[in-house]
Design a protein around this motif. Structure first.
Motif, PDB file in Angstrom:
ATOM      1  N   ASP A  96       0.721  -1.136  -0.140  1.00  6.40           N
ATOM      2  CA  ASP A  96       0.066   0.149  -0.045  1.00  6.40           C
ATOM      3  C   ASP A  96       0.944   1.307   0.057  1.00  6.40           C
ATOM      4  O   ASP A  96       0.342   2.352   0.176  1.00  6.40           O
ATOM      5  CB  ASP A  96      -0.950   0.002   1.231  1.00  6.40           C
ATOM      6  N   ASP A  97       2.139   1.096  -0.116  1.00  7.87           N
ATOM      7  CA  ASP A  97       3.249   2.285  -0.160  1.00  7.87           C
ATOM      8  C   ASP A  97       3.341   3.143   0.841  1.00  7.87           C
ATOM      9  O   ASP A  97       3.874   4.120   1.109  1.00  7.87           O
ATOM     10  CB  ASP A  97       2.747   3.213  -1.458  1.00  7.87           C
ATOM     11  N   ARG A  98       2.442   2.510   2.019  1.00  5.80           N
ATOM     12  CA  ARG A  98       2.699   3.176   3.489  1.00  5.80           C
ATOM     13  C   ARG A  98       4.171   3.593   3.845  1.00  5.80           C
ATOM     14  O   ARG A  98       4.414   4.442   4.415  1.00  5.80           O
ATOM     15  CB  ARG A  98       1.762   2.578   4.477  1.00  5.80           C
ATOM     16  N   GLU A  99       4.792   2.597   3.333  1.00 10.29           N
ATOM     17  CA  GLU A  99       6.382   2.530   3.932  1.00 10.29           C
ATOM     18  C   GLU A  99       6.898   3.642   3.315  1.00 10.29           C
ATOM     19  O   GLU A  99       7.850   4.745   3.990  1.00 10.29           O
ATOM     20  CB  GLU A  99       7.157   1.262   3.761  1.00 10.29           C
ATOM     21  N   TYR A 100       6.840   3.815   2.081  1.00  5.04           N
ATOM     22  CA  TYR A 100       7.445   4.879   1.209  1.00  5.04           C
ATOM     23  C   TYR A 100       6.927   6.093   1.478  1.00  5.04           C
ATOM     24  O   TYR A 100       7.557   7.364   1.523  1.00  5.04           O
ATOM     25  CB  TYR A 100       7.176   4.771  -0.195  1.00  5.04           C
ATOM     26  N   ILE A 101       5.602   6.270   1.858  1.00  4.93           N
ATOM     27  CA  ILE A 101       5.042   7.419   2.314  1.00  4.93           C
ATOM     28  C   ILE A 101       5.479   8.117   3.453  1.00  4.93           C
ATOM     29  O   ILE A 101       5.874   9.294   3.969  1.00  4.93           O
ATOM     30  CB  ILE A 101       3.398   7.346   2.440  1.00  4.93           C
ATOM     31  N   HIS A 133       0.027   8.153  -7.860  1.00  7.17           N
ATOM     32  CA  HIS A 133      -0.816   9.376  -7.834  1.00  7.17           C
ATOM     33  C   HIS A 133      -1.503   9.280  -6.238  1.00  7.17           C
ATOM     34  O   HIS A 133      -1.886  10.513  -5.820  1.00  7.17           O
ATOM     35  CB  HIS A 133      -1.979   9.173  -8.522  1.00  7.17           C
ATOM     36  N   ARG A 134      -1.745   7.976  -5.573  1.00  7.70           N
ATOM     37  CA  ARG A 134      -2.356   8.108  -4.188  1.00  7.70           C
ATOM     38  C   ARG A 134      -0.912   8.818  -3.215  1.00  7.70           C
ATOM     39  O   ARG A 134      -1.072   9.323  -2.348  1.00  7.70           O
ATOM     40  CB  ARG A 134      -2.447   6.677  -3.913  1.00  7.70           C
ATOM     41  N   VAL A 135       0.154   8.384  -3.464  1.00  3.50           N
ATOM     42  CA  VAL A 135       1.293   8.763  -2.879  1.00  3.50           C
ATOM     43  C   VAL A 135       1.772  10.351  -2.901  1.00  3.50           C
ATOM     44  O   VAL A 135       1.939  11.027  -1.893  1.00  3.50           O
ATOM     45  CB  VAL A 135       2.822   8.041  -3.197  1.00  3.50           C
ATOM     46  N   PRO A 190      -0.497   6.156 -14.777  1.00  5.63           N
ATOM     47  CA  PRO A 190      -1.974   6.146 -14.671  1.00  5.63           C
ATOM     48  C   PRO A 190      -2.514   6.676 -13.616  1.00  5.63           C
ATOM     49  O   PRO A 190      -1.780   6.691 -12.496  1.00  5.63           O
ATOM     50  CB  PRO A 190      -2.515   4.637 -14.589  1.00  5.63           C
ATOM     51  N   ASN A 191      -3.652   7.729 -13.900  1.00  6.85           N
ATOM     52  CA  ASN A 191      -4.365   8.580 -13.122  1.00  6.85           C
ATOM     53  C   ASN A 191      -3.454   9.611 -12.325  1.00  6.85           C
ATOM     54  O   ASN A 191      -3.826  10.414 -11.196  1.00  6.85           O
ATOM     55  CB  ASN A 191      -4.770   7.633 -11.402  1.00  6.85           C
ATOM     56  N   MET A 192      -2.325   9.868 -12.961  1.00  6.03           N
ATOM     57  CA  MET A 192      -1.220  10.782 -12.455  1.00  6.03           C
ATOM     58  C   MET A 192      -1.708  12.211 -13.085  1.00  6.03           C
ATOM     59  O   MET A 192      -2.216  12.355 -13.981  1.00  6.03           O
ATOM     60  CB  MET A 192       0.281  10.709 -12.792  1.00  6.03           C
ATOM     61  N   PRO A 193      -1.924  13.115 -12.163  1.00  7.16           N
ATOM     62  CA  PRO A 193      -2.393  14.402 -12.577  1.00  7.16           C
ATOM     63  C   PRO A 193      -1.233  15.310 -13.477  1.00  7.16           C
ATOM     64  O   PRO A 193      -0.191  14.840 -13.284  1.00  7.16           O
ATOM     65  CB  PRO A 193      -2.707  15.537 -11.282  1.00  7.16           C
ATOM     66  N   LEU A 194      -1.711  16.070 -14.409  1.00 11.21           N
ATOM     67  CA  LEU A 194      -0.851  16.861 -15.346  1.00 11.21           C
ATOM     68  C   LEU A 194      -0.923  18.212 -14.915  1.00 11.21           C
ATOM     69  O   LEU A 194      -1.983  18.723 -14.591  1.00 11.21           O
ATOM     70  CB  LEU A 194      -1.118  16.558 -16.744  1.00 11.21           C
TER      71      LEU A 194
END
Length: 426
Positions: A96-101, A133-135, A190-194
């Motif tokens: 869930d990328d929590r470690e990187y966050i 994108h969530r990160v 994907p889903n990353m804002p521009l």
């Protein structure tokens, strides 16, 4: 997938398991069940993680059994996901990328925002993040902390103020620039804002920034104390009307008060300061207005966005201080560190007009009781025809014979007779 659509037995197998039970009939161009127990291995061609969603589709083919279409591969618990990576994540096959966050947030305590952006780019390039994108949403504050400072240095505008939208898109542009140098782009994620270059162009336009570089204290609801200084006929009343009309048009509350009943007539919905704030007749340095926290007047003052106080220099400095103490006492949440409880208040008048009257007081008593002598004066931002600050000083004897000394000064004297004598001398 076609075989799965009509063969129930086939739907029990994954894509890799399928060749162990079925063989391809070249003449009829269909899959048929094996009649012999021949060992057979199924394999999927290697796909690099850099290919994005195709990589996750290939991995899912090892997990999903019996798909009859591509949507079935992206379906988890009857939910059809837009991307294979999302389905991969729903199956708990990705972290869930929590470690990187947490790592980037911890880094922000000792490193610059620029370093945090570089770290974020490195994690994207190495394909370490499941959902970039969530990160980005989680660590946005860590990535955008220095954007105003960097932009200020780039375009050379002191006191630069940027809207939140401009900061957001500038942050994206800085990250995108680093990604492009590595052969990658947000368009491939994907889903990353521009980044919207309209905001970036406006932020880097010095002419636009010069016109936007004003103090939006009322809109930000951060409070402030201001004094509009101008002699008669310079348009102070016009400024009052423009201000309260603009703010009331948004459905917000403005209180118009003045020190005299005549001045109140020029302000729509105006009241005298004693009437509106319930200022006691007898004042001292410890007085409070007759307003109880929680009553209707207190509720009004909590709701107000702007207070306009005309003819302010006609009031004793204790009047301003008693309102200040009262607002700090009744404003919720309390803002003890801000004057007037954090409310925006604008005073106005001409110091050359009538000042307050001190019974049996001399010139020194009048000056000491004026608004300029209040502790709140140093919190005040002054504006006027020339944005000149008004200074008070006593006339020394060595200036009395110098006519040029009096040409740019106004006189504060107890009686009209002394005014006539002073003007005749000059």
């Amino acid at each position: 997938m076609e075989c799965n659509s009509y063969d129930k037995k086939a739907r029990e197998l994954s894509y890799v398991e399928f060749p162990t039970q079925y063989v391809w009939n070249k003449s009829n161009k269909v899959w048929t069940r094996r009649k012999t127990k021949t060992k057979s291995l199924g394999r999927i061609n290697h796909v690099s993680p850099k290919f994005g969603d195709v990589y996750y589709m290939c991995i899912l083919l090892n997990k999903v059994k019996g798909p009859t279409c591509y949507e079935d591969i992206r379906t988890v618990n009857e939910t059809v996901y837009d991307f294979y990576k999302d389905a991969f994540y729903a199956l708990s096959l990705l972290d869930d990328d929590r470690e990187y966050i947490s790592s980037i947030q911890e880094t922000h305590h000792w490193a610059t925002a620029s370093f945090c952006r570089s770290l974020f780019v490195m994690l994207i390039i190495s394909d370490s993040l499941s959902r970039p994108h969530r990160v980005f949403k989680e660590i946005y504050n860590c990535l955008s902390d220095d954007v105003v400072h960097v932009c200020k240095q780039e375009i050379g505008v002191k006191g630069l103020k940027l809207k939140s939208e401009a900061i957001y898109h500038l942050t994206l542009s800085y990250i995108e620039k680093s990604l492009l140098s590595c052969g990658l782009s947000f368009k491939q994620i994907p889903n990353m804002p521009l980044p919207d270059h309209k905001y970036i162009q406006d932020s880097c336009n010095m002419l636009i920034q010069d016109e936007l570089n004003y103090d939006p204290s009322i809109n930000r609801k951060k409070g402030g104390v201001f004094f509009l200084y101008g002699y008669g006929g310079t348009g102070k009343t016009f400024v009052w009307k423009t201000m309260y009309a603009a703010i009331r048009s948004k459905g917000e509350v403005v209180i118009n008060v003045a020190s005299s009943e005549i001045a109140v007539l020029l302000l729509f919905g105006g009241r005298t300061t004693h009437s509106r704030f319930h200022i006691p007749i007898t004042l001292n340095e410890n007085s409070f207005c007759s307003i109880t926290p929680g009553n209707d007047v207190a509720a009004l003052l909590n709701k107000v966005n702007l207070i306009i106080w005309d003819e302010a220099p006609m009031m004793h400095c204790y009047c301003f201080e008693v309102v200040d103490r009262t607002l700090i006492d009744i404003i919720f949440p309390m803002s003890n560190d801000k004057p007037f409880g954090g409310k925006t208040i604008v005073f106005g008048d001409d110091f050359r007009q009538i000042l307050l009257v001190i019974q049996r007081g001399n010139c020194s008593d009048i000056v000491q009781a004026s608004s300029h002598s209040s502790r709140l004066w140093r919190e005040c931002t002054i504006g006027g025809p020339n944005d000149d600050e008004v200074e008070f000083e006593f006339i020394e004897d060595n200036h009395l014979d110098d006519p040029l000394y009096f040409q740019d000064k106004a006189f504060l004297v107890p009686t009209n007779e002394e005014v006539d004598v002073s003007t005749t001398t000059c």
